[in-house]
Design an enzyme around this catalytic site. Structure first.
Site, PDB file in Angstrom:
ATOM      1  N   GLY A 152      -2.854   1.360  -3.814  1.00  0.00           N
ATOM      2  CA  GLY A 152      -2.998   0.542  -2.623  1.00  0.00           C
ATOM      3  C   GLY A 152      -1.678   0.254  -1.943  1.00  0.00           C
ATOM      4  O   GLY A 152      -0.595   0.596  -2.439  1.00  0.00           O
ATOM      5  N   THR A 176       0.161  -2.449  -1.355  1.00  0.00           N
ATOM      6  CA  THR A 176       1.200  -3.284  -1.965  1.00  0.00           C
ATOM      7  C   THR A 176       1.874  -2.549  -3.116  1.00  0.00           C
ATOM      8  O   THR A 176       3.094  -2.641  -3.296  1.00  0.00           O
ATOM      9  CB  THR A 176       0.613  -4.626  -2.440  1.00  0.00           C
ATOM     10  OG1 THR A 176      -0.169  -5.195  -1.392  1.00  0.00           O
ATOM     11  CG2 THR A 176       1.725  -5.608  -2.793  1.00  0.00           C
ATOM     12  N   GLY A 230      -2.717  -4.096  -6.952  1.00  0.00           N
ATOM     13  CA  GLY A 230      -3.021  -4.932  -5.801  1.00  0.00           C
ATOM     14  C   GLY A 230      -4.455  -5.414  -5.849  1.00  0.00           C
ATOM     15  O   GLY A 230      -5.153  -5.252  -6.851  1.00  0.00           O
ATOM     16  N   LYS A 232     -11.626  -5.129  -5.760  1.00  0.00           N
ATOM     17  CA  LYS A 232     -10.692  -4.022  -5.659  1.00  0.00           C
ATOM     18  C   LYS A 232     -11.471  -2.747  -5.358  1.00  0.00           C
ATOM     19  O   LYS A 232     -12.677  -2.712  -5.480  1.00  0.00           O
ATOM     20  CB  LYS A 232      -9.903  -3.857  -6.967  1.00  0.00           C
ATOM     21  CG  LYS A 232      -8.884  -4.961  -7.200  1.00  0.00           C
ATOM     22  CD  LYS A 232      -8.107  -4.767  -8.509  1.00  0.00           C
ATOM     23  CE  LYS A 232      -7.519  -3.393  -8.676  1.00  0.00           C
ATOM     24  NZ  LYS A 232      -6.665  -2.964  -7.530  1.00  0.00           N
ATOM     25  N   GLY A 277     -10.814  -0.703  -2.443  1.00  0.00           N
ATOM     26  CA  GLY A 277     -10.829  -0.278  -1.052  1.00  0.00           C
ATOM     27  C   GLY A 277     -10.242   1.108  -0.854  1.00  0.00           C
ATOM     28  O   GLY A 277     -10.618   1.830   0.063  1.00  0.00           O
ATOM     29  N   GLY A 278      -9.328   1.493  -1.746  1.00  0.00           N
ATOM     30  CA  GLY A 278      -8.735   2.823  -1.670  1.00  0.00           C
ATOM     31  C   GLY A 278      -9.487   3.871  -2.458  1.00  0.00           C
ATOM     32  O   GLY A 278      -9.122   5.049  -2.436  1.00  0.00           O
ATOM     33  N   GLU A 312      -8.585   2.220 -11.967  1.00  0.00           N
ATOM     34  CA  GLU A 312      -7.876   0.937 -11.981  1.00  0.00           C
ATOM     35  C   GLU A 312      -8.425   0.018 -13.064  1.00  0.00           C
ATOM     36  O   GLU A 312      -7.670  -0.662 -13.764  1.00  0.00           O
ATOM     37  CB  GLU A 312      -7.998   0.268 -10.609  1.00  0.00           C
ATOM     38  CG  GLU A 312      -7.175   0.944  -9.525  1.00  0.00           C
ATOM     39  CD  GLU A 312      -7.456   0.408  -8.139  1.00  0.00           C
ATOM     40  OE1 GLU A 312      -6.629   0.656  -7.240  1.00  0.00           O
ATOM     41  OE2 GLU A 312      -8.494  -0.254  -7.948  1.00  0.00           O
TER      42      GLU A 312
END
Length: 234
Positions: free
Chosen positions: A29, A31, A84, A96, A98-99, A105
């Site tokens: 992500g 960040t 992130g 989490k 979104g990517g 993850e």
């Protein structure tokens, strides 16, 4: 300060917790994309770490900036995972994915002694759900899986659009070859029950609710302060 500057501030603060000989999980992500070059600078100056990346893109960035990369097969237990979040809610519950890297993850976070979330203050929410919840599914029978997801949500009083994530004219594929539904349900008041209901559906591989995994959140505020929060601080 703009959002990118805040993300870099959070990434810099996270580096303070990285020590020699640590085995690190590297999330995905925007960040984390700020964190990896900073970690590369520390490595160039003598820091010894070995990292496991959660996505092909993060792994490529690590190679680009000289960050040593390994795999969970070689180092199945990690000291610290830096990642992130799309949303940080009460008791450090997270959305989490979104990517599109949510499965990897979650595997890396679960293999780590601690998970630190780095974010800017826009990711802090009182209730999860303004950001669509990603649900990773097996490509086989996706329409049947979608109906099952809708029924599970309805049983919890949730309703809203569920869309198949696309990449141009084709369905978006995760690094593991799965598809993703994005569920726009609004406020998620019972994340634990929703998590259990989704995982009970055979076609669901994983979902973007991260519950009980994050131990700290490093949040950069618009006034240039950085907050290091623990679950009981919410």
């Amino acid at each position: 300060m703009n959002v990118q500057q805040l993300k870099k501030m959070a990434a810099l603060k996270a580096l303070e917790f990285v020590e020699d000989d640590m085995r690190l999980g590297i999330g995905s992500g925007s960040t984390v994309n700020e964190f990896i070059p900073l970690l590369g600078e520390r490595v160039a100056n003598g820091l010894r770490v070995t990292c496991v990346a959660t996505s092909q893109y993060s792994e490529q960035l690590c190679h680009k900036f000289g960050v040593p990369i390994s795999t969970l097969e070689k180092i199945p237990e990690l000291d610290l995972d830096i990642d992130g979040a799309d949303e940080i809610g009460p008791e450090m519950t997270l959305i989490k994915g979104g990517g599109g890297a949510l499965l990897h993850e979650k595997i890396v976070a679960s293999a780590s002694r601690a998970m630190f979330v780095i974010a800017d203050e826009t990711k802090m929410v009182k209730t999860l759900g303004a950001f669509a919840l990603p649900i990773e599914v097996n490509p086989f029978g996706i329409h049947a899986t979608r109906i099952a997801i809708e029924k599970a949500a309805d049983n919890l009083g949730l309703s809203g659009e569920i869309t198949l994530r696309m990449n141009g004219d084709d369905p978006f594929k995760t690094d593991g070859g799965h598809f993703i539904f994005d569920a726009f349900w609004g406020r998620i008041l019972q994340p634990k029950l929703l998590s259990e209901a989704l995982l009970a559906i055979p076609g669901v591989v994983e979902h973007g609710l991260f519950l009980g995994l994050a131990s700290r959140a490093i949040v950069a505020m618009a006034d240039s302060q950085i907050k290091v929060l623990e679950p009981f601080d919410f």
